[in-house]
Motif scaffolding. Structure first.
Motif, mmCIF file in Angstrom:
data_model
loop_
_atom_site.group_PDB
_atom_site.id
_atom_site.type_symbol
_atom_site.label_atom_id
_atom_site.label_comp_id
_atom_site.label_asym_id
_atom_site.label_seq_id
_atom_site.Cartn_x
_atom_site.Cartn_y
_atom_site.Cartn_z
ATOM 1 N N ALA A 89 0.822 -1.204 0.000
ATOM 2 C CA ALA A 89 0.000 0.000 0.000
ATOM 3 C C ALA A 89 0.857 1.255 0.000
ATOM 4 C CB ALA A 89 -0.903 -0.024 1.230
ATOM 5 N N GLU A 90 1.899 1.203 0.807
ATOM 6 C CA GLU A 90 2.796 2.376 0.887
ATOM 7 C C GLU A 90 3.449 2.652 -0.457
ATOM 8 O OE1 GLU A 90 5.913 2.552 3.708
ATOM 9 O OE2 GLU A 90 4.528 2.427 5.400
ATOM 10 N N THR A 91 3.976 1.601 -1.034
ATOM 11 C CA THR A 91 4.711 1.759 -2.294
ATOM 12 C C THR A 91 3.789 2.241 -3.406
ATOM 13 O OG1 THR A 91 5.969 -0.139 -1.568
ATOM 14 C CG2 THR A 91 6.334 0.579 -3.821
ATOM 15 N N LEU A 92 2.643 1.601 -3.510
ATOM 16 C CA LEU A 92 1.722 1.983 -4.584
ATOM 17 C C LEU A 92 1.263 3.420 -4.412
ATOM 18 C CD1 LEU A 92 -0.459 -1.235 -4.986
ATOM 19 C CD2 LEU A 92 1.372 -0.448 -6.447
ATOM 20 N N THR A 138 -3.317 4.634 0.126
ATOM 21 C CA THR A 138 -2.901 4.958 -1.235
ATOM 22 C C THR A 138 -3.222 6.405 -1.556
ATOM 23 O OG1 THR A 138 -3.369 2.728 -1.861
ATOM 24 C CG2 THR A 138 -3.114 4.273 -3.642
ATOM 25 N N GLY A 139 -2.271 7.113 -2.048
ATOM 26 C CA GLY A 139 -2.505 8.469 -2.500
ATOM 27 C C GLY A 139 -2.295 9.496 -1.407
ATOM 28 N N THR A 140 -2.087 9.022 -0.193
ATOM 29 C CA THR A 140 -1.893 9.994 0.879
ATOM 30 C C THR A 140 -0.420 10.348 1.050
ATOM 31 O OG1 THR A 140 -1.682 8.226 2.472
ATOM 32 C CG2 THR A 140 -3.887 9.162 2.181
ATOM 33 N N GLN A 141 0.446 9.534 0.473
ATOM 34 C CA GLN A 141 1.873 9.783 0.626
ATOM 35 C C GLN A 141 2.332 10.903 -0.301
ATOM 36 O OE1 GLN A 141 3.904 7.855 2.742
ATOM 37 N NE2 GLN A 141 1.947 7.046 3.459
ATOM 38 N N LYS A 142 3.440 11.515 0.123
ATOM 39 C CA LYS A 142 4.049 12.508 -0.767
ATOM 40 C C LYS A 142 4.646 11.787 -1.959
ATOM 41 C CE LYS A 142 5.352 16.551 1.815
ATOM 42 N NZ LYS A 142 6.479 17.345 2.286
ATOM 43 N N HIS A 143 4.690 12.506 -3.051
ATOM 44 C CA HIS A 143 5.236 11.886 -4.249
ATOM 45 C C HIS A 143 6.760 11.933 -4.204
ATOM 46 C CE1 HIS A 143 5.941 12.092 -8.809
ATOM 47 N NE2 HIS A 143 6.029 10.858 -8.349
ATOM 48 N N SER A 144 7.352 10.850 -3.823
ATOM 49 C CA SER A 144 8.807 10.799 -3.797
ATOM 50 C C SER A 144 9.256 9.403 -4.209
ATOM 51 C CB SER A 144 9.335 11.128 -2.404
ATOM 52 O OG SER A 144 8.844 10.174 -1.511
ATOM 53 N N MET A 145 10.460 9.322 -4.758
ATOM 54 C CA MET A 145 10.945 8.032 -5.245
ATOM 55 C C MET A 145 11.386 7.166 -4.076
ATOM 56 S SD MET A 145 10.578 8.727 -8.338
ATOM 57 C CE MET A 145 11.340 7.372 -9.186
ATOM 58 N N VAL A 146 11.151 5.887 -4.199
ATOM 59 C CA VAL A 146 11.640 4.947 -3.198
ATOM 60 C C VAL A 146 13.157 4.854 -3.305
ATOM 61 C CG1 VAL A 146 11.769 2.496 -2.645
ATOM 62 C CG2 VAL A 146 9.572 3.568 -3.019
ATOM 63 N N VAL A 147 13.615 4.787 -4.529
ATOM 64 C CA VAL A 147 15.051 4.679 -4.750
ATOM 65 C C VAL A 147 15.498 5.879 -5.569
ATOM 66 C CG1 VAL A 147 16.894 3.241 -5.646
ATOM 67 C CG2 VAL A 147 14.792 2.195 -4.807
#
Lengths: 598, 563
Positions: free
Chosen positions: B419-422, B552-561
């Protein structure tokens, strides 16, 4: 001939019954030796045949020296070159495809020195098989038939690793896909070709496009704009074409043989070529009536026609490379004499009959036969015409089985080649239609209209009778109706000629020989698949772990080649053994390497 | 010391993609000596792999000559193969790992083994055999699949080819002699060729991209590859040079290492560039997809057409080939500028193209599996959701060796991480519920069918001891089992997402070694049970999506890597 009777009685018997075509002749050279001519072309030196033989042999020895002091020669001719080879102490295997030439040679030359020392095969087109033997020399002046010009050359053996040509004659030599048209006259020919190819040992499969006839006709009969209909038909053809390509991708045939009007698009042909599949087309139609061949002929690797002369000029002009004359034939397993019961004889029989479509010239000419007991069978006859009363079965299509009954039941079969322009006989008519061969194969009597090529196939008035006008037809019909013995004699001779020379098996051998001649790699690839363990015993001594497996291969009646071994392994039960895995991996490597997949 | 043989008889790309597995093996199996069996034609690339201790080369060309050459001979071919594998067997390898997607690999493993196979790898081998028929449903990147086959745990691996000084010297000299080595110059490599036409972005598009690039005075272009056609047609002026056909594999690697960006079709050089640490932009069309065969690097971008038919099932037969036109030179140019100027704001520019093509960036999921994530936020779809679930499903199913259950803790943890990643890369989409509902229905049907299969097998087992007396019953049950199987096959066709699940079921059924009806029924029941539990697990995971939606969708848009 007496020597031949002692050496090979069957061959002697066969040669005795061979007819010499009218266009074969003999000239006497300056050294007073006989020389063969075909269509007035001189096939060997008219000055000094023996000297010619010496130079020929020397040249061939230089280009292609014998292996184990043995050569295979295709083409006996009058045997001067064979004599020269025998004199030099070289073992010779000779294959003469044309039995008539051999008969002439026997009649005109003393061949005692040759016959008892060389291995001779006569009467079949064995060029393909011969190439798998030892060193091969190719001398094959085969008229103007499958090979457009007489040839005199030495050729390299393409593969001599198979351990002799007899092994190479094993079944399934080539994997061939025969593609039929959706409908039309060439549809049964596709089936005959497929059967013939199978009988001569190829792995042939028929891609029967006729299953699409109903939907295709539905598309044709839709009440829509003409242009839209054309688009629809093109799309339909494209779909069928894609299905054929998909089949090829799966089956990987060596050759795709398409009969006239086979639904294979130009794009599909390009893709076949890219996949390394050889395409061949047999155009069994009149090039003057059809025009689509202009677009398609250059796209095929091989193009076979039932006409030559002007047609060849046009093909050459279009850039078609490998074209050859290949007339139609008969299928004796279908077209054969039948014992009909009285009902069948009454229904199908008549004094005169005609089976075929109602072309313009037939509509015109047959009006003059209405005072005979005359039946017409076939489609496209005009219901308003006076002829309609003679049309049988309400003008329905007649299948092969019924057509054989009609030919058998009729006293005189009229065979008038079609024309959409002329009122009677087509004066430009050259090719011979399938019906001519089919009636003859049935052992039935026919009166055929005058054709330019007829003499190349039948002896006039001995095997076939022709007519040149309505009056001539009426006169000959009257005559033969009252001379049944003559009718039967001619019909028997014609059938014998068909059996000897004009079956689809003969044609397919010639077609394969031509392809092999021009593109031997088609066979070389197949040979790759057929690598054999030549001496199973010594192989097993060297690799004892393979003994039980190879013994089983032989016991199953399979060849000890990679396919035979793999088939046996698949039939075995239990855990896989080490030598089995070695053969299995070899098979996989072979596939990978062949398809360049690594 | 353990002696391990890796069988990799595929092409360059697959060989390079084996590197993460080799590196992982070296680390986990220490001390060990790793040998690799490869096609002699591609042995050069193996010499650059630091994890390899020995290269065993089989000469495909020699085998070809035994079959099709002038002196073709089955006897010689047999002797060659027998002695070749016999010599390998003498090495007495303690473990043989086959990662060749072909029967040649399976037979090679059989012929080189001296010890029985470790049990844990068997399901992965079957999985590998099954997946080779349909790569497009593989939920793993190929490198991760190789690691799974070798029994290695997922972990982010950074691989690096070992290029020697001479090759670097050659590359520097080559660049210098063509005035490509300026301090401010930005070196862009282009590889327009590909092994098959369906993989090939049109040459005109490469040319157009080259023209855009050369409008910037600091950019230099080097064209690489071995396709002479691309060399002959690629003349864009003095700032564009060609190294096509001029390099050995090691020199190519050195040259790629010197590049700032390498733009390529899905080819062997793409994987070499990734293994050199070069930033890659790979174009995946036709049947190729970055999710399975993209470059294994976090410095990679992959561009794919946004099409329902991608990845293509019939690339050789496709008449439209529109996937090629969906990826435009303008999109790639925008991407290069984004990389060059390292401007995050430039991502908005990419959204102009998002209706036709998607740009992905390589990264690792929380479990250490390599994956690709969209650079610009994209609406979530069922494929993006199910792919990571499938990765967890198969890994748990095979490596836990319970075969039928996944511990709850793994399950919850997996869902939470997913969920976090998506949430970081995808936007929520109400349509996902419709898609999930369809998937749920399919899973429900599969579960029902597998239950029926289990019950039928139980009946067969009950009747089997008195088979003669119960012949009619047995016959009826057997035909009912066939009906169940037919319906499963139908679901496979209707729902391609389920294809792997159902294919694995049939593959496991075929593995049955039983000769008598009892054993066959027992094996079949086990296969149905396995299918039942796998389908249920997947169903449970999918049914938890509403919970995922909260995050989903609540996270800031940032790259995992990051780069």
């Amino acid at each position: 001939m007496e020597l031949l009777r002692k050496l090979d009685p069957k061959l002697a018997e066969f040669i005795m019954h061979v007819q010499i075509p009218n266009n074969y002749g003999v000239l006497i050279s300056r050294t007073e030796d006989p020389v063969l001519t075909i269509d007035n072309k001189i096939m060997w030196s008219i000055y000094d045949p023996h000297k010619h033989a010496r130079t020929f042999v020397e040249r061939c020895l230089k280009i292609n020296p014998p292996v184990n002091n043995t050569v295979t020669v295709v083409g006996f001719g009058f045997g001067y070159h064979i004599e020269e080879l025998v004199n030099r102490g070289i073992s010779v295997r000779v294959i003469e495809p044309d039995a008539a030439i051999f008969r002439l040679a026997l009649e005109y030359r003393d061949l005692r020195n040759i016959l008892d020392v060389c291995d001779l095969t006569v009467g079949t087109s064995m060029t393909i098989q011969a190439h798998f033997g030892n060193t091969l020399w190719y001398f094959y002046p085969k008229k103007d038939r499958t090979i457009p010009e007489p040839r005199l050359s030495a050729a390299q053996p393409k593969n001599d690793a198979s351990g002799g040509w007899k092994q190479a004659l094993s079944p399934n030599s080539l994997n061939i896909l025969v593609v039929s048209p959706i409908y039309g006259g060439s549809l049964p020919i596709a089936r005959y070709c497929n059967n013939a190819l199978r009988r001569i040992g190829h792995l042939s499969t028929l891609w029967d496009a006729s299953v699409f006839e109903k939907p295709f006709r539905m598309a044709l009969e839709l009440d829509i704009d003409r242009n839209n209909k054309k688009i629809l038909c093109d799309l339909f053809q494209h779909l069928v074409s894609e299905m054929i390509v998909a089949s090829c991708a799966e089956r990987r045939p060596d050759i795709v043989l398409c009969l006239a009007q086979a639904p294979l698009s130009l794009h599909a042909l390009d893709r076949l070529r890219e996949s390394g599949i050889t395409s061949a087309f047999w155009f069994v139609e009149d090039f003057r009536h059809m025009q689509y061949w202009k677009q398609y002929a250059p796209a095929y690797d091989f193009y076979f026609t039932i006409q030559k002369g002007e047609f060849f000029e046009q093909l050459k002009h279009l850039g078609t490379h490998n074209y050859a004359y290949l007339p139609v034939a008969a299928a004796p397993e279908i077209h054969k004499p039948l014992q009909l019961n009285p009902d069948e004889r009454a229904y199908y029989g008549s004094d005169l009959s005609f089976l075929g479509a109602g072309y313009y010239n037939r509509q015109c000419m047959f009006r003059g036969l209405l005072d005979f007991d005359f039946k017409i069978w076939g489609t496209e006859w005009d219901r308003q015409s006076i002829l309609w009363q003679r049309v049988q079965k309400n003008g329905e299509r007649i299948n092969s089985e019924e057509s054989v009954k009609i030919f058998n039941a009729t006293k005189i079969n009229i065979n008038l080649h079609s024309s959409a322009y002329y009122e009677g006989i087509d004066p430009e008519g050259d090719f011979i239609n399938p019906r001519t061969f089919e009636i003859a194969a049935c052992g039935a009597f026919q009166l055929v209209d005058e054709r330019r090529e007829i003499d190349a196939f039948f002896l006039r008035n001995k095997e076939i009778v022709t007519f040149s006008s309505l009056e001539d037809l009426r006169e000959k019909a009257q005559y033969y109706l009252y001379h049944p013995e003559e009718r039967q004699k001619i019909a028997r001779a014609a059938r014998q000629r068909i059996i000897n020379e004009h079956t689809y098996e003969h044609r397919m051998r010639e077609l394969c020989a031509f392809i092999f001649d021009r593109k031997p790699e088609v066979y070389a690839q197949t040979q790759g698949k057929k690598l054999l363990i030549r001496d199973v015993n010594s192989f097993c001594k060297e690799h004892p772990e393979t003994r039980s497996l190879l013994e089983e291969v032989v016991a199953r009646g399979l060849h000890p080649d990679i396919d035979g071994i793999v088939t046996t392994i698949r039939l075995r039960e239990g855990e896989m053994q080490y030598p089995e895995a070695l053969f299995m991996i070899l098979k996989e490597y072979q596939t990978l390497v062949k398809e360049h997949l690594w | 010391m353990k002696r391990i043989l890796v069988i990799q008889l595929a092409r360059i790309g697959d060989i390079v993609q084996s590197m993460p597995m080799l590196q992982s093996l070296k680390r986990h199996m220490m001390p060990c000596r790793i040998s690799m069996l490869v096609n002699k034609k591609f042995a050069d690339i193996c010499r650059l792999m630091p994890c390899l201790d020995e290269i065993l080369e089989i000469d495909f060309n020699a085998i070809g000559r035994y079959f099709f050459g002038k002196n073709a001979s089955l006897e010689h071919a047999y002797s060659y193969i027998k002695h070749f594998y016999g010599d390998i067997q003498k090495n007495d390898f303690s473990e043989v790992i086959n990662i060749t997607p072909h029967y040649i690999g399976i037979f090679s493993a059989f012929l080189t083994k001296t010890a029985p196979e470790p049990k844990r790898r068997l399901p992965w081998e079957l999985f590998f055999k099954t997946i080779t028929r349909q790569w497009n449903v593989l939920p793993y990147h190929l490198s991760d699949l190789f690691k799974n086959i070798a029994g290695m745990p997922p972990s982010p691996e950074q691989v690096q080819l070992k290029i020697n000084e001479n090759d670097f010297a050659w590359a520097d000299n080559f660049l210098h002699s063509h005035n490509m080595a300026g301090r401010d110059s930005f070196l862009v490599g282009l590889h327009p060729g590909a092994s098959t036409p369906d993989k090939q972005w049109p040459l005109d598009s490469f040319m157009q991209l080259g023209k855009y690039l050369l409008s910037d005075k600091t950019i230099r272009i080097i064209v690489v590859g071995d396709d002479i056609r691309s060399d002959a047609n690629f003349s864009l002026g003095v700032r564009c040079i060609s190294a096509v056909g001029k390099t050995s594999l090691s020199q190519l690697a050195a040259l790629l290492k010197r590049m700032d960006v390498f733009i390529t079709n899905d080819t062997g050089p793409m994987h070499i560039a990734a293994a050199c640490g070069t930033r890659t932009i790979s174009i995946h069309m036709g049947k190729e997809t970055c999710f399975t065969t993209g470059p294994y690097t976090t410095r990679g971008f992959a561009v794919q057409p946004f099409l329902d038919c991608h990845p293509c099932q019939y690339p050789e037969r496709c008449m439209r080939q529109i996937c090629k036109s969906y990826i435009t030179p303008e999109l790639l140019y925008a991407l290069i500028r984004l990389i060059r100027d390292n401007q995050r704001s430039g991502e908005h520019e990419l959204t102009h193209f998002s209706d036709r093509a998607v740009v992905y960036r390589g990264g690792f999921d929380p479990y250490g599996f390599f994956d690709w994530y969209p650079v610009t936020r994209k609406k979530i779809n069922v494929d993006a959701l199910v792919r990571p679930l499938m990765r967890i499903l198969w890994k748990c199913a095979f490596d836990n060796m319970t075969g039928t259950t996944i511990p709850c803790v793994v399950f919850d943890d997996a869902l939470h991480s997913l969920a976090e990643t998506l949430g970081q890369f995808y936007e929520p989409d109400p349509d996902i519920f419709n898609q999930l509902s369809t998937l749920n229905y399919a899973l429900h049907e599969i579960i029902t069918l597998s239950r029926q299969g289990i019950n039928l097998c139980k009946d067969i087992l009950r009747y089997a001891p008195n088979a003669m007396r119960n012949y009619q019953h047995l016959k009826q049950r057997a035909s009912e089992t066939e009906a169940v199987d037919r319906r499963l096959v139908a679901w496979r066709e209707r729902m391609p997402l389920m294809a792997l699940l159902i294919d694995m079921f049939f593959a496991e059924r075929q593995e049955s070694k039983g000769n008598d009806i009892t054993q066959v029924a027992y094996d079949a029941r086990y296969a149905y049970e396995t299918l039942y539990f796998r389908a249920r697990m997947l169903q449970q995971m999918c049914s938890r999506y509403p919970e995922l939606k909260q995050t989903t969708g609540t996270q800031k848009h940032s790259m995992v890597v990051g780069i």
